[in-house]
Design a protein around this motif. Structure first.
Motif, PDB file in Angstrom:
ATOM      1  N   LEU A 177      -1.002   1.685   5.652  1.00 45.39           N
ATOM      2  CA  LEU A 177      -2.569   1.143   5.273  1.00 45.39           C
ATOM      3  C   LEU A 177      -2.515   0.272   4.086  1.00 45.39           C
ATOM      4  CD1 LEU A 177      -5.221   3.804   5.870  1.00 45.39           C
ATOM      5  CD2 LEU A 177      -5.174   1.570   6.962  1.00 45.39           C
ATOM      6  N   PRO A 178      -1.966   0.785   2.859  1.00 46.85           N
ATOM      7  CA  PRO A 178      -2.008   0.037   1.665  1.00 46.85           C
ATOM      8  C   PRO A 178      -1.137  -1.411   1.634  1.00 46.85           C
ATOM      9  CG  PRO A 178      -0.732   2.130   1.381  1.00 46.85           C
ATOM     10  CD  PRO A 178      -1.232   2.046   2.731  1.00 46.85           C
ATOM     11  N   ARG A 179      -0.076  -1.458   2.644  1.00 45.06           N
ATOM     12  CA  ARG A 179       0.316  -2.730   2.905  1.00 45.06           C
ATOM     13  C   ARG A 179      -0.576  -3.505   3.516  1.00 45.06           C
ATOM     14  NH1 ARG A 179       2.562  -6.909   1.717  1.00 45.06           N
ATOM     15  NH2 ARG A 179       3.294  -8.053   3.449  1.00 45.06           N
ATOM     16  N   MET A 180      -1.486  -3.035   4.595  1.00 49.80           N
ATOM     17  CA  MET A 180      -2.400  -3.803   5.380  1.00 49.80           C
ATOM     18  C   MET A 180      -3.350  -4.318   4.257  1.00 49.80           C
ATOM     19  SD  MET A 180      -3.002  -5.034   8.345  1.00 49.80           S
ATOM     20  CE  MET A 180      -3.513  -6.298   7.795  1.00 49.80           C
ATOM     21  N   THR A 181      -3.774  -3.568   3.490  1.00 49.99           N
ATOM     22  CA  THR A 181      -4.869  -4.001   2.505  1.00 49.99           C
ATOM     23  C   THR A 181      -4.395  -4.897   1.480  1.00 49.99           C
ATOM     24  OG1 THR A 181      -5.745  -1.496   2.454  1.00 49.99           O
ATOM     25  CG2 THR A 181      -6.505  -3.145   0.448  1.00 49.99           C
ATOM     26  N   GLY A 182      -3.106  -4.887   1.249  1.00 51.49           N
ATOM     27  CA  GLY A 182      -2.452  -5.896   0.139  1.00 51.49           C
ATOM     28  C   GLY A 182      -2.434  -7.300   1.140  1.00 51.49           C
ATOM     29  N   ILE A 183      -1.931  -7.518   2.198  1.00 58.12           N
ATOM     30  CA  ILE A 183      -2.064  -8.580   3.355  1.00 58.12           C
ATOM     31  C   ILE A 183      -3.688  -8.989   3.399  1.00 58.12           C
ATOM     32  CG2 ILE A 183      -2.007  -9.153   5.715  1.00 58.12           C
ATOM     33  CD1 ILE A 183       0.351  -7.077   5.868  1.00 58.12           C
ATOM     34  N   ILE A 184      -4.637  -8.314   3.625  1.00 53.86           N
ATOM     35  CA  ILE A 184      -5.980  -8.672   3.479  1.00 53.86           C
ATOM     36  C   ILE A 184      -6.481  -9.401   2.239  1.00 53.86           C
ATOM     37  CG2 ILE A 184      -8.298  -7.769   3.629  1.00 53.86           C
ATOM     38  CD1 ILE A 184      -7.247  -5.759   5.806  1.00 53.86           C
ATOM     39  N   LEU A 185      -5.985  -8.639   1.138  1.00 53.37           N
ATOM     40  CA  LEU A 185      -6.182  -9.079  -0.061  1.00 53.37           C
ATOM     41  C   LEU A 185      -5.570 -10.455  -0.464  1.00 53.37           C
ATOM     42  CD1 LEU A 185      -6.209  -5.859  -2.195  1.00 53.37           C
ATOM     43  CD2 LEU A 185      -8.278  -7.355  -2.067  1.00 53.37           C
ATOM     44  N   GLU A 186      -4.412 -10.798  -0.034  1.00 53.21           N
ATOM     45  CA  GLU A 186      -3.800 -11.843  -0.135  1.00 53.21           C
ATOM     46  C   GLU A 186      -4.193 -13.139   0.492  1.00 53.21           C
ATOM     47  OE1 GLU A 186       0.509 -10.852   0.184  1.00 53.21           O
ATOM     48  OE2 GLU A 186       0.365  -9.610  -1.307  1.00 53.21           O
ATOM     49  N   ARG A 187      -4.659 -12.793   1.947  1.00 53.88           N
ATOM     50  CA  ARG A 187      -5.190 -13.826   2.735  1.00 53.88           C
ATOM     51  C   ARG A 187      -6.415 -14.104   2.356  1.00 53.88           C
ATOM     52  NH1 ARG A 187      -4.014 -11.356   8.789  1.00 53.88           N
ATOM     53  NH2 ARG A 187      -1.673 -11.682   8.838  1.00 53.88           N
ATOM     54  N   ALA A 188      -7.438 -13.421   1.632  1.00 57.83           N
ATOM     55  CA  ALA A 188      -8.588 -13.754   1.034  1.00 57.83           C
ATOM     56  C   ALA A 188      -8.532 -14.333  -0.277  1.00 57.83           C
ATOM     57  CB  ALA A 188      -9.499 -12.136   0.826  1.00 57.83           C
ATOM     58  N   GLY A 189      -7.232 -14.610  -1.022  1.00 55.76           N
ATOM     59  CA  GLY A 189      -6.854 -15.240  -2.080  1.00 55.76           C
ATOM     60  C   GLY A 189      -7.028 -14.488  -3.409  1.00 55.76           C
ATOM     61  N   ALA A 190      -6.981 -13.159  -3.612  1.00 54.19           N
ATOM     62  CA  ALA A 190      -7.176 -12.532  -4.537  1.00 54.19           C
ATOM     63  C   ALA A 190      -6.077 -13.107  -5.560  1.00 54.19           C
ATOM     64  CB  ALA A 190      -6.866 -10.746  -4.469  1.00 54.19           C
ATOM     65  N   GLY A 191      -6.355 -13.075  -6.917  1.00 51.78           N
ATOM     66  CA  GLY A 191      -5.373 -13.627  -7.903  1.00 51.78           C
ATOM     67  C   GLY A 191      -4.499 -12.769  -8.347  1.00 51.78           C
ATOM     68  N   ALA A 192      -4.421 -11.392  -8.160  1.00 49.38           N
ATOM     69  CA  ALA A 192      -3.479 -10.450  -8.364  1.00 49.38           C
ATOM     70  C   ALA A 192      -3.578  -9.180  -7.609  1.00 49.38           C
ATOM     71  CB  ALA A 192      -3.214 -10.183  -9.982  1.00 49.38           C
ATOM     72  N   VAL A 193      -2.601  -8.635  -6.994  1.00 49.42           N
ATOM     73  CA  VAL A 193      -2.752  -7.479  -6.331  1.00 49.42           C
ATOM     74  C   VAL A 193      -1.379  -6.555  -6.774  1.00 49.42           C
ATOM     75  CG1 VAL A 193      -2.651  -6.348  -4.073  1.00 49.42           C
ATOM     76  CG2 VAL A 193      -3.715  -8.639  -4.467  1.00 49.42           C
ATOM     77  N   GLU A 194      -2.024  -5.424  -6.941  1.00 51.55           N
ATOM     78  CA  GLU A 194      -1.099  -4.434  -7.522  1.00 51.55           C
ATOM     79  C   GLU A 194      -1.094  -3.086  -6.572  1.00 51.55           C
ATOM     80  OE1 GLU A 194      -1.521  -2.916 -11.565  1.00 51.55           O
ATOM     81  OE2 GLU A 194       0.215  -1.570 -11.413  1.00 51.55           O
ATOM     82  N   THR A 195       0.283  -2.546  -6.269  1.00 48.97           N
ATOM     83  CA  THR A 195      -0.053  -1.185  -5.441  1.00 48.97           C
ATOM     84  C   THR A 195       0.695  -0.091  -6.141  1.00 48.97           C
ATOM     85  OG1 THR A 195      -0.173  -2.910  -3.300  1.00 48.97           O
ATOM     86  CG2 THR A 195       0.617  -0.373  -2.887  1.00 48.97           C
ATOM     87  N   LEU A 196      -0.054   1.014  -6.203  1.00 51.17           N
ATOM     88  CA  LEU A 196       0.453   1.997  -6.978  1.00 51.17           C
ATOM     89  C   LEU A 196       1.293   3.017  -5.986  1.00 51.17           C
ATOM     90  CD1 LEU A 196      -2.632   2.875  -9.254  1.00 51.17           C
ATOM     91  CD2 LEU A 196      -0.587   1.632  -9.765  1.00 51.17           C
TER      92      LEU A 196
END
Ligand SMILES: [Zn+2]
Length: 226
Positions: A177-196
């Motif tokens: 699920l966190p990986r999927m959220t990362g993919i969604i955020l990247e596709r939406a153009g988020a400037g920076a994404v960090e996963t704990l």
């Protein structure tokens, strides 16, 4: 209270945040500890509704339903509760708008994190590229087994690529699920994404629905503007 901090949120002036463990306490305790007047939370319903803090009397009511809160008022904070679901905290690089989102598999499938970015741009004119998003402790690939029903919904919407879903056999899959959220955020153009890193089921410092069952409390994660 012992908080897990994000690197990319800690560097924004005027923003306070933390991802909680079992000892996170309630919103009043968080407000007191971090110098905020109030910290709001919603009655989370595994949906895709985002609430703006300046639209509603949310600081006086925990009964309002939704799964994402956006706040741009100084002195206030917003929180998301989770026990295996994914908490996501957002702030723009200038420290003017913040958000806290709760994403279980339903909210993730519905793209609630992308919806938060879209609504923040619509309302405040802050484009996704200026937003930082942090995916907090949640159940991870090691522990999140789902059936064919859930797996097929994700495959149908997002396709097989991205390394977020692994077939185990016998109609069982491991979903990241966190990986999927990362993919969604990247596709939406988020400037920076960090996963704990922590997995809430593996680490018993966290409440875990999958480990402890129905009725388990949840830990709060929050972000505020000073
Ligand atoms: Zn695990």
């Amino acid at each position: 209270m012992s908080w897990i901090k994000s690197r990319i949120l800690s560097s924004i002036p005027g923003v306070v945040h933390g991802f909680g463990r079992r000892d996170s306490g309630d919103t009043e305790r968080i407000a007191g500890a971090f110098g905020l007047k109030r910290v709001a939370r919603l009655k989370q319903v595994h949906g895709c509704r985002i609430v703006f803090a300046d639209d509603e009397e949310i600081f006086d009511s925990a009964a309002l339903e939704g799964d994402g809160l956006v706040n741009a008022s100084r002195g206030f904070g917003v929180a998301a509760a989770a026990a295996d679901c994914v908490p996501v905290l957002f702030a723009d690089e200038g420290g003017t708008v913040t958000a806290a989102v709760h994403a279980g598999w339903r909210g993730t499938l519905a793209g609630i994190s992308a919806e938060a970015l879209r609504l923040i741009e619509e309302r405040y004119g802050v484009p996704p590229g200026r937003m930082r998003a942090v995916i907090g402790p949640s159940i991870k690939l090691c522990c999140y087994e789902v059936g064919e029903d859930v797996a097929s919904l994700f495959l149908g919407k997002f396709g097989p690529d991205g390394g977020y879903l692994y077939e185990k056999g016998g109609g069982k899959y491991m979903l990241d699920l966190p990986r999927m959220t990362g993919i969604i955020l990247e596709r939406a153009g988020a400037g920076a994404v960090e996963t704990l890193a922590p997995c809430t089921k593996c680490d018993d410092g966290f409440y875990s629905y999958r480990r402890e069952g129905k009725g388990v409390p949840s830990q709060l994660s929050f972000i505020g503007l000073l």
